[in-house]
Design a protein around this motif. Structure first.
Motif, PDB file in Angstrom:
ATOM      1  N   CYS A   1       2.665  -9.124  15.889  1.00  0.00           N
ATOM      2  CA  CYS A   1       2.520 -10.461  15.299  1.00  0.00           C
ATOM      3  C   CYS A   1       2.201 -10.289  13.815  1.00  0.00           C
ATOM      4  CB  CYS A   1       1.408 -11.243  15.993  1.00  0.00           C
ATOM      5  SG  CYS A   1       1.660 -11.441  17.770  1.00  0.00           S
ATOM      6  N   HIS A   2       3.147 -10.629  12.974  1.00  0.00           N
ATOM      7  CA  HIS A   2       2.984 -10.338  11.555  1.00  0.00           C
ATOM      8  C   HIS A   2       2.044 -11.315  10.864  1.00  0.00           C
ATOM      9  CE1 HIS A   2       6.783  -8.090  12.411  1.00  0.00           C
ATOM     10  NE2 HIS A   2       6.172  -7.219  11.642  1.00  0.00           N
TER      11      HIS A   2
ATOM     12  N   LEU B   1      -0.348   1.802  11.236  1.00  0.00           N
ATOM     13  CA  LEU B   1       0.547   0.645  11.140  1.00  0.00           C
ATOM     14  C   LEU B   1       2.002   1.099  11.133  1.00  0.00           C
ATOM     15  CD1 LEU B   1      -1.003  -1.792   8.503  1.00  0.00           C
ATOM     16  CD2 LEU B   1      -0.525  -2.301  10.890  1.00  0.00           C
ATOM     17  N   ASP B   2       2.854   0.303  11.767  1.00  0.00           N
ATOM     18  CA  ASP B   2       4.291   0.558  11.700  1.00  0.00           C
ATOM     19  C   ASP B   2       4.802   0.300  10.280  1.00  0.00           C
ATOM     20  OD1 ASP B   2       4.438   1.281  14.307  1.00  0.00           O
ATOM     21  OD2 ASP B   2       5.240  -0.625  15.046  1.00  0.00           O
ATOM     22  N   PRO B   3       5.983   0.826   9.931  1.00  0.00           N
ATOM     23  CA  PRO B   3       6.558   0.517   8.607  1.00  0.00           C
ATOM     24  C   PRO B   3       6.751  -0.987   8.438  1.00  0.00           C
ATOM     25  CG  PRO B   3       7.724   2.342   9.643  1.00  0.00           C
ATOM     26  CD  PRO B   3       6.808   1.789  10.677  1.00  0.00           C
ATOM     27  N   PRO B   4       6.748  -1.474   7.207  1.00  0.00           N
ATOM     28  CA  PRO B   4       6.887  -2.923   6.978  1.00  0.00           C
ATOM     29  C   PRO B   4       8.247  -3.433   7.436  1.00  0.00           C
ATOM     30  CG  PRO B   4       7.068  -1.703   4.917  1.00  0.00           C
ATOM     31  CD  PRO B   4       6.635  -0.714   5.949  1.00  0.00           C
ATOM     32  N   PRO B   5       8.328  -4.693   7.833  1.00  0.00           N
ATOM     33  CA  PRO B   5       9.618  -5.264   8.253  1.00  0.00           C
ATOM     34  C   PRO B   5      10.598  -5.309   7.093  1.00  0.00           C
ATOM     35  CG  PRO B   5       7.938  -6.971   8.071  1.00  0.00           C
ATOM     36  CD  PRO B   5       7.229  -5.674   7.920  1.00  0.00           C
ATOM     37  N   ALA B   6      11.854  -5.087   7.405  1.00  0.00           N
ATOM     38  CA  ALA B   6      12.876  -5.012   6.360  1.00  0.00           C
ATOM     39  C   ALA B   6      13.319  -6.388   5.870  1.00  0.00           C
ATOM     40  CB  ALA B   6      14.084  -4.231   6.871  1.00  0.00           C
TER      41      ALA B   6
ATOM     42  N   THR C   1       6.039 -13.442   4.149  1.00  0.00           N
ATOM     43  CA  THR C   1       7.352 -12.820   4.013  1.00  0.00           C
ATOM     44  C   THR C   1       7.142 -11.307   3.990  1.00  0.00           C
ATOM     45  OG1 THR C   1       7.224 -12.841   1.592  1.00  0.00           O
ATOM     46  CG2 THR C   1       8.186 -14.787   2.665  1.00  0.00           C
ATOM     47  N   PRO C   2       8.208 -10.515   4.128  1.00  0.00           N
ATOM     48  CA  PRO C   2       8.026  -9.064   3.992  1.00  0.00           C
ATOM     49  C   PRO C   2       7.364  -8.662   2.683  1.00  0.00           C
ATOM     50  CG  PRO C   2      10.165  -9.530   4.952  1.00  0.00           C
ATOM     51  CD  PRO C   2       9.575 -10.860   4.566  1.00  0.00           C
ATOM     52  N   ALA C   3       7.695  -9.341   1.596  1.00  0.00           N
ATOM     53  CA  ALA C   3       7.100  -9.007   0.294  1.00  0.00           C
ATOM     54  C   ALA C   3       5.616  -9.351   0.256  1.00  0.00           C
ATOM     55  CB  ALA C   3       7.845  -9.736  -0.823  1.00  0.00           C
ATOM     56  N   SER C   4       5.243 -10.535   0.756  1.00  0.00           N
ATOM     57  CA  SER C   4       3.825 -10.917   0.749  1.00  0.00           C
ATOM     58  C   SER C   4       3.016 -10.040   1.696  1.00  0.00           C
ATOM     59  CB  SER C   4       3.674 -12.390   1.132  1.00  0.00           C
ATOM     60  OG  SER C   4       4.098 -12.616   2.469  1.00  0.00           O
ATOM     61  N   LEU C   5       3.639  -9.614   2.785  1.00  0.00           N
ATOM     62  CA  LEU C   5       2.956  -8.717   3.718  1.00  0.00           C
ATOM     63  C   LEU C   5       2.667  -7.370   3.054  1.00  0.00           C
ATOM     64  CD1 LEU C   5       2.029  -8.858   6.679  1.00  0.00           C
ATOM     65  CD2 LEU C   5       4.182  -7.795   7.326  1.00  0.00           C
TER      66      LEU C   5
ATOM     67  N   TYR D   1      -0.932  -9.988   8.654  1.00  0.00           N
ATOM     68  CA  TYR D   1      -1.162 -10.525   7.306  1.00  0.00           C
ATOM     69  C   TYR D   1      -2.633 -10.874   7.101  1.00  0.00           C
ATOM     70  CZ  TYR D   1      -0.659 -13.689   3.293  1.00  0.00           C
ATOM     71  OH  TYR D   1      -0.781 -14.304   2.061  1.00  0.00           O
ATOM     72  N   HIS D   2      -3.199 -11.640   8.036  1.00  0.00           N
ATOM     73  CA  HIS D   2      -4.588 -12.079   7.878  1.00  0.00           C
ATOM     74  C   HIS D   2      -5.578 -10.962   8.179  1.00  0.00           C
ATOM     75  CE1 HIS D   2      -3.627 -16.306   7.150  1.00  0.00           C
ATOM     76  NE2 HIS D   2      -2.692 -16.187   8.069  1.00  0.00           N
TER      77      HIS D   2
END
Length: 540
Positions: free
Chosen positions: A189-190, A223-228, A250-254, A194-195
């Motif tokens: 759950c991204h 942690l797994d690699p960030p979402p693409a 978003t992937p960038a904000s994450l 994030y939070h």
């Protein structure tokens, strides 16, 4: 219906606010085992309005001073089901348009739900290790209910999220809890990820406990690699947005949140040498993929590289990544790398890691021959005092360098400069200056590889035979150094033991008659008289 009848009925319905203390049953630890949790759950499900005090009974069972672990878990699961039904039926919605008693009952249930969530988070800190994972899954189930009940407010202070996350971070020795939280929840759950990252940034910066920093590193490092892309994002609650168009997560904000969390860790005053080394080991694989601006790690990596010893060895890969991908200007990289080949390196547990990285750093054929010659000469000199397992990795690596840089092969054909002595301080007329820190000025290109010729007489047969490749024709293109890097005393001994002897060794031996005593002068070969110890050790 008469007015007096209405008044009496209203008085009975007002029980949650006025008479709950009189109707509430006090639960003692001695009678807790006889309570039927399932029965209480069914009663609340059948009539939530009139059986609301059973919720307090279950809460008391969940919060006994000396709790039974199984009863605690049963009561917690039962309350989870109870509040799930109450949320679905609207009993916790304080904004409904019902009468005053309905609103009071909803407010009372909301307060009990708040107590239940606080109690679960508190119990997670105190239960035994055997009960932790079950309680973690129960807390997450409650958090899922919060997401349905509160929507995006599930991540703010009035929900269970922060007390639950605080317990996960602070549990001493709770590695299994933290790994479960990352694997099953943060990676899935991204919005939770994030939070959580936002919480870590603040918690690490404000906490005075060094264990908190270690636990946060433990979480971030798995942690797994960030979402693409945005299509790879999954949410527990409805995706929040800023305004009406731009999504908040978003992937960038994450990645920005993760970058803030990692930088909080790196700037922490509780960062010990051991934790620094742990971070350096995972910099390339775990930290850099989450950094939206990898250049922010420059200070951390360069400071670590300047420390020396094993810390510098561990900082090599991250620093080289920034040099090659982000054009980091670090002019002293090769002089510092050259200085790391010291007397302790080939005895270090990081030897294989260093040689792998060195193979990458010196792989370019555009490096000057004087630089390569200095590394070849320094490795050869260190090999004279290295263990056999290190020498069998150094010789093939030097062979590869000679093949990649043909100009340096003159070092093989050049005759030694006599006379050489066994002293490390006086090596005859060798023009190579071992104490020169600049590899461009050592004079190694004018020297010879007499050290490798010396190794041909090494006491270990594998080292001696491998060193002879320098005296033979260079017909082999390259050696795969991975075949040699992981050798140790055990593997080298095993390779010798499996060899079959070409002929049986000649052994001469004689069984002695005595071990701790010997015959008197003039009585050699005679049994003679002696004390009891002499007779016991007589093997004649």
């Amino acid at each position: 219906m008469s007015q007096s009848h209405i008044g009496k009925k209203r008085k009975r319905d007002d029980a949650p606010s006025r008479n709950q203390g009189r109707k509430r049953r006090t639960i003692r630890s001695g009678e807790s085992s006889s309570l039927d949790v399932e029965q209480l759950e069914k009663r609340i499900a059948k009539d939530p309005s009139n059986n609301h005090n059973d919720v307090e009974t279950l809460l008391q069972m969940l919060d006994l001073a000396n709790p039974d672990a199984k009863l605690n878990l049963r009561a917690g699961v039962a309350l989870c089901k109870v509040f799930s039904r109450l949320i679905a039926s609207g009993h916790l919605n304080q904004d409904n348009q019902g009468n005053n008693q309905s609103q009071e009952l909803s407010a009372w249930y909301a307060e009990q739900y708040r107590k239940y969530r606080i109690t679960l988070a508190r119990l997670l800190r105190s239960v035994s290790a055997a009960q932790r994972l079950s309680l973690v899954h129960l807390c997450w189930k409650v958090l899922e209910q919060d997401a349905e009940f509160l929507g995006n407010k599930v991540w703010v202070s009035e929900s269970m999220f922060k007390p639950f996350l605080s317990a996960v971070v602070d549990i001493p020795g709770g590695t299994d809890v933290r790994e479960t939280y990352v694997d099953e929840y943060m990676n899935q759950c991204h919005d939770c990820c994030y939070h959580s990252l936002e919480y870590f940034s603040t918690h690490v910066a404000t906490s005075q406990d060094g264990n908190v920093l270690e636990n946060v590193i433990e979480i971030l490092s798995v942690l797994d690699p960030p979402p693409a892309s945005a299509e790879d994002l999954n949410f527990l609650a409805e995706p929040p947005t800023k305004g009406s168009k731009k999504p908040l997560i978003t992937p960038a904000s994450l990645k920005r949140r993760a970058e803030e969390a990692w930088l909080s860790v790196l700037r922490s005053p509780h960062l010990t040498t051991g934790l620094r080394k742990s971070l350096l080991r995972i910099t390339t694989a775990r930290i850099l993929p989450w950094m939206s601006r990898p250049e922010t790690l420059m200070d951390f990596l360069t400071d670590s590289y300047d420390v020396g010893g094993s810390t510098s060895l561990l900082a090599l890969s991250g620093l080289f990544h920034l040099i090659t991908t982000k054009n980091l200007d670090y002019p002293s990289f090769f002089p510092k790398l050259y200085s790391l080949i010291d007397a302790d390196l080939l005895h270090s547990k990081h030897r294989s890691r260093f040689l792998r990285l060195l193979n990458t750093f010196l792989s370019s054929t555009r490096l000057p021959a004087t630089l390569i010659a200095s590394f070849i000469k320094r490795l050869s000199r260190r090999a004279l005092f290295a263990p056999p397992a290190a020498i069998v990795a150094i010789i093939p690596y030097i062979y590869n360098l000679l093949k990649s840089h043909p100009t340096t092969t003159f070092m093989i054909h050049r005759p030694p400069h006599p006379p050489y002595t066994k002293s490390t301080e006086n090596l005859g007329e060798d023009p190579f200056d071992m104490k020169q820190p600049d590899p461009q000025k050592t004079g190694a290109i004018d020297s010879s590889l007499w050290e490798l010729e010396t190794l041909q007489s090494h006491y270990h047969p594998s080292v001696a035979s491998l060193a002879r490749i320098i005296s033979e024709q260079f017909t082999k293109q390259q050696y795969n150094i991975e075949d040699f890097l992981d050798h140790g005393y055990g593997s080298m001994l095993g390779s010798e033991l499996v060899k079959e002897a070409k002929k049986e060794p000649v052994v001469e031996w004689k069984i002695p008659k005595r071990i701790f005593t010997r015959a008197k002068v003039g009585e050699e070969g005679e049994e003679g008289e002696g004390n009891l110890i002499t007779k016991l050790w007589d093997f004649g």
